[in-house]
Structures are given as structure tokens and as C-alpha cells.
Design an enzyme around this catalytic site. Structure first.
Site, mmCIF file in Angstrom:
data_model
loop_
_atom_site.group_PDB
_atom_site.id
_atom_site.type_symbol
_atom_site.label_atom_id
_atom_site.label_comp_id
_atom_site.label_asym_id
_atom_site.label_seq_id
_atom_site.Cartn_x
_atom_site.Cartn_y
_atom_site.Cartn_z
ATOM 1 C CB ALA A 136 -0.934 -0.024 1.203
ATOM 2 C CD GLN A 140 6.764 -4.230 0.367
ATOM 3 O OE1 GLN A 140 6.461 -3.560 -0.618
ATOM 4 N NE2 GLN A 140 7.751 -5.121 0.318
ATOM 5 C CB VAL A 141 1.630 -7.085 4.841
ATOM 6 C CG1 VAL A 141 1.523 -8.240 5.828
ATOM 7 C CG2 VAL A 141 1.020 -5.816 5.438
ATOM 8 C CE LYS A 168 0.432 -1.461 7.784
ATOM 9 N NZ LYS A 168 -0.896 -1.077 8.349
ATOM 10 C CG ASP A 303 -9.615 1.228 5.693
ATOM 11 O OD1 ASP A 303 -10.590 1.468 4.953
ATOM 12 O OD2 ASP A 303 -8.478 0.986 5.259
#
Length: 518
Positions: A136, A140-141, A168, A303
């Protein structure tokens, strides 16, 4: 001067990208609809053309924001809550903004982990998957597996995170990039507030400052870990909801390690049915979780799109990604409960009074006119079948009265409305014949009885009285000091029992009576 030149140059590049995606004109239209006009946008249209683009205006703006980079992607997500500013369709199009960017290299990810945690990655993880599962704008993961020793928990202690985890990692240089773009947005907001009087009610400077704080929050993964931990604590005794535990020993400012959740995406109806899940039970649990977060706790996942929610083998709903969280204080929750009751009873004069008493609408506005506007919005909605009623869209339409009645809508209320839209979207995908809010109605009614019924008001009066008694020594001391000052200027009256003027005791008795019996 240097700052202005730097930001003006950057703003011209932004305008060029907006024009290429055909987003300049829609942006100008939205600005005019809100009551403003930008000479800069007019000049930009002359310089770069209007552009055509494809899709609806909000979709074109979303595409431009993706090209502009991380800060503008986050800005688009924030704007997607502002139905009062952009309108329902425009905001809905921005809510589909995909926060996806090309991944950075695994070597950078590994180096970041080692620098933040101060240990070789081989000692931190038994294995580390170099392929990111998501990338994102901010982080990032990667998936990883902890060493077997981590699974050995000390007797009597809470079990440590063990087995598979999700790691993450912040993007390299993301802090510098955000500082540059946020400085530009602050500069623009200040310019708008000084040159666009009709847009001041949207408080652009305050909105950008709130945005900057949110971004700073997201770029410190320790704060996200704390948010996840608080949410997990709130639902510690709830077997229907899972929040992944944090591995604090493998988390730092730029790295967050949590247990890995597995399950089926919340909106995948076919997969849920194939796995043997009862769709209505899943929705009932989702409605109850939403209610508990918003009303019971006043702390909610900000979210909750389907990609952040899964259903595991046991039917529990699991959540990930806690970078955006919302908080609702007690007065705001009471306002929501009162407003819901007013809507259900179609009592529009009471609904108008609720908005004014809560400070959402100024007292100078006409209650009769506000009640008429509320009726015009709500009555067409209630004429539809229950399963077609969107309370989230109804709430959004209420917020669109902002310009007419100078409404001041709290940002977290806008975030809640956005999440209500997401919840309704998932609900209709899973069962189009069901209104998810009817599932939570008994919980909301119980909460309103506990917090707005006679017992609650009596409890509030008792609490006020207790608080007054606790302040009594200081109040007496202050009144005594005031009386002494007056006595030095004028001889004391004869009615002064215990050395204190009679009017001091009278005022104290009156204050106590008001607190207890109001």
C-alpha cells in the site's frame, strides 16, 4: 517566499496530472457547488486543458490521486468521508480508491526489520517470505514464521504469539515524502481559508491538520499496535470477534508483527456458503460488533472494507489493519442515539432540536426550517421497503445540509458514516433481502434505555451531586476567601453563622439543589 515558490511549482505538477486524468473540471465543479471558486484552477485549465478521462468524475479524480502518490491517496480516502463537501456519488467513487502501489524490494524490507529490531532476520524468524502479500501507500506486508522457541509460554502468563505471523514494514523514505506533500496541502488550505470566505465553514486548515495527525499516526507502527491491542482488550470476552495479537518483541516504529489471521473474505458469499457458514448469522455478528465498537466502546475500526475482514473456520469475524481508528465521545454517541430515535419516530421538530442542542447546528438557525429540511430528506426514504433503506446514505444526506444550516460535523462522525456505507454494501452482497441495522436494533434500544432512560438520568443527577460534594471543600474555601475580601472592604452583616456570610450558604444550597434535582 522559497516555500511559496516550491509549493507553487509542485501545485502546477499536481494540476497537470489532474488535467491528464480529466479531473480538473470535476474538481472545479465540486468547489463551485460548495460555494467557492479557484482562479488557479481556471488558469490550470487554460494551461493544461480540461482533459476528458473515462468514468465518473470521482473515479477520474481517484485515478489522478493514485498517480500523485501516497499522501494524495490518503487524502482521497479522507475526502471519501466528506459527503457534505463532495456529494454522495463523488464521495462513494473516492471510497473505492485502491491503496495499492508497486512493492519495494525484499532486501530493503529485510534491512528495515534488522535496523529497527537490532537483530539478524534469521534469529527473528524461522522463515520470511520475500513476496509481499500486499503493498500500500505507507507500508507492505510479508508473511513469516516464528522460531519454535517462541511457542513456549511461561506458566501463568498470557500466551505469546507463535507460529505464522504477518509483518508490516514502512516504505523507505515515506516520512520525507509525506512531509513534503503535507506541507503543500497546508499551504493550499491556508490560501483557501484566506481567499474563499464561503469555504471557511469546512475549516480546511483544521481538516488538513487532522489529516496530518492521522498520517503521522499511521507512520508510527507502535501506535497501530497499541490500537490493535486496545480493540482486542475491548473484545477479550467476545468469542465472535478476533483481533490478531501483537508480537511486541518484534515490533517497532517502522515494523509491526502480529499473528496471521486466516479465513474467507467477508464479502465472498459463495465461499462462505461452501464452507458451511450461515450468512444471516455472519451478518448478525457483524452488526453486533459494529454496534459494540461505535456505541458501547466509542472506539471503532476506521477502515472496515471487505479486504480487512475475514470469517474463520469457527465463524468468527477477524479484522486486520488498524492504522485508521475512530473515537466517539459520550455526547456524540448520545447524539447518535437520540437522532436514530427521532428518525424512527419521524419526529422532525425533535430531530431539529437534537442537532441544535448537540452543537451540530448553531442556535441561531430556525428550528422550523431545519425540521422541514429533515422531513424532506427522511420521508422519501421511509417510503421504501425496509431492506432498501440505507441509514448510512440517510446520515450522509443529513450532513449535506451543512451549507444551508452552517452545520459543524465532527470528523469521526463522517468516518463512522463511511464505515456504515461499507457495512451496508457487504450486507447487501451477502443477503440483499436483509437490512443489517435491524439486526442491531435490539442492542441499540437497550443502550438507549441504559443511557437515555429515566434510570440513566437519575444516575447522572446522582453523579453530579457526588461530584459537587467532592468539590465542596474547595468551593467552601473559595467562597470563604471571597467573603473575607468583601469583609475587608465592608463590615460583615450580623447574619453570619460559623463566620460565613448567610448568602454563601444560600448559594451553596441552591447549587446543590440544582445538581441533585435538575
Amino acid at each position: 517566499m522559497i516555500r511559496s515558490l516550491r509549493n507553487l511549482t509542485r501545485l502546477l505538477r499536481v494540476a497537470h496530472i489532474l488535467a491528464r486524468h480529466g479531473a480538473l473540471q470535476p474538481l472545479a465543479n465540486a468547489l463551485e457547488a460548495a460555494g467557492g471558486r479557484s482562479t488557479f484552477l481556471d488558469i490550470a485549465k487554460l494551461l493544461f486543458g480540461r482533459g476528458i478521462g473515462t468514468g465518473r468524475p470521482g473515479e477520474r479524480l481517484a485515478a489522478a490521486l493514485v498517480e500523485l502518490g501516497p499522501a494524495f491517496i490518503k487524502l482521497g480516502q479522507m475526502l471519501s468521508t466528506r459527503t457534505d463537501l463532495l456529494g454522495a456519488q463523488f464521495a462513494a467513487d473516492l471510497s473505492t480508491l485502491q491503496d495499492r502501489l508497486p512493492p519495494f524490494s525484499s532486501s530493503i524490507a529485510r534491512a528495515t526489520i534488522e535496523a529497527e529490531l537490532g537483530r539478524p532476520i534469521g534469529t527473528l524468524f524461522a522463515s520470511f517470505d520475500d513476496r509481499p502479500i500486499s503493498a500500500a501507500s505507507i507500508a507492505q506486508v510479508h508473511f513469516a514464521v516464528l522460531p519454535p522457541a517462541t511457542a513456549a509460554d511461561a506458566p501463568g502468563e498470557e500466551p505469546a504469539v507463535s507460529g505464522e505471523v504477518a509483518v508490516k514494514i514502512l516504505r523507505p523514505g515515506i516520512e520525507r515524502a509525506f512531509r513534503r506533500d503535507v506541507d503543500l496541502l497546508r499551504w493550499v488550505a491556508d490560501l483557501v481559508e484566506r481567499t474563499q470566505p464561503r469555504l471557511r465553514r469546512f475549516r480546511p486548515v483544521e481538516a488538513i491538520e487532522s489529516f496530518a495527525r492521522q498520517v503521522e499516526f499511521e507512520m508510527d507502527l507502535r501506535l497501530e499496535a497499541a490500537a490493535a491491542d486496545e480493540l482486542a482488550h475491548n473484545f477479550a470476552d467476545d468469542p465472535t470477534y478476533r483481533v490478531p495479537r501483537v508480537d511486541w518483541t518484534r515490533s517497532a516504529r517502522r515494523v509491526l508483527t502480529q499473528e496471521r489471521l486466516t479465513g474467507i473474505r467477508m464479502d465472498d458469499r459463495a465461499a462462505l456458503i461452501a464452507a458451511g457458514h450461515d450468512i444471516d448469522q455472519v451478518l448478525t455478528r457483524a452488526a453486533a460488533i459494529f454496534f459494540k465498537q461505535a456505541f458501547r466502546d466509542g472506539f471503532f475500526h476506521g477502515d472496515q472494507h471487505p479486504g480487512n475482514m475475514v470469517v474463520d473456520e469457527e465463524g468468527r469475524i477477524g479484522a486486520v489493519d488498524f492504522g485508521i481508528m475512530g473515537r466517539l465521545d459520550k455526547p456524540t454517541r448520545i447524539y447518535l442515539a437520540d437522532m436514530l430515535l427521532g428518525l424512527l419516530e419521524r419526529d422532525y421538530r425533535r430531530l431539529a432540536a437534537i442537532h441544535i442542542n448537540a452543537g451540530i447546528v448553531p442556535e441561531t438557525e430556525s428550528r422550523d426550517m431545519l425540521a422541514q429540511a429533515l422531513r424532506a430528506i427522511a420521508e422519501p426514504v421511509f417510503g421504501r421497503p425496509l431492506n432498501e433503506i440505507s441509514f448510512a446514505r440517510l446520515l450522509g444526506q443529513l450532513f449535506q445540509l451543512a451549507e444551508t444550516f452552517d452545520m459543524q460535523v465532527p470528523p469521526h462522525l463522517l468516518l463512522l458514516q463511511k464505515n456504515m456505507l461499507m457495512a451496508e454494501g457487504v450486507s447487501r452482497q451477502l443477503n440483499p433481502d436483509l437490512n443489517i441495522w435491524t439486526l442491531a436494533q435490539p442492542l441499540i434500544e437497550d443502550w438507549m434505555r441504559e443511557n437515555r432512560g429515566p434510570e440513566a438520568r437519575a444516575a447522572e443527577a446522582v453523579e453530579s451531586g457526588i461530584a459537587l460534594f467532592r468539590r465542596l471543600p474547595r468551593l467552601l474555601q473559595a467562597l470563604e476567601q471571597a467573603a473575607n475580601r468583601l469583609a475587608q472592604e465592608k463590615p460583615p452583616r450580623p447574619l453570619a453563622p460559623l463566620g460565613t456570610p448567610w448568602w454563601v450558604w444560600a448559594a451553596l444550597a441552591l447549587a446543590l439543589g440544582i445538581a441533585l434535582f435538575h
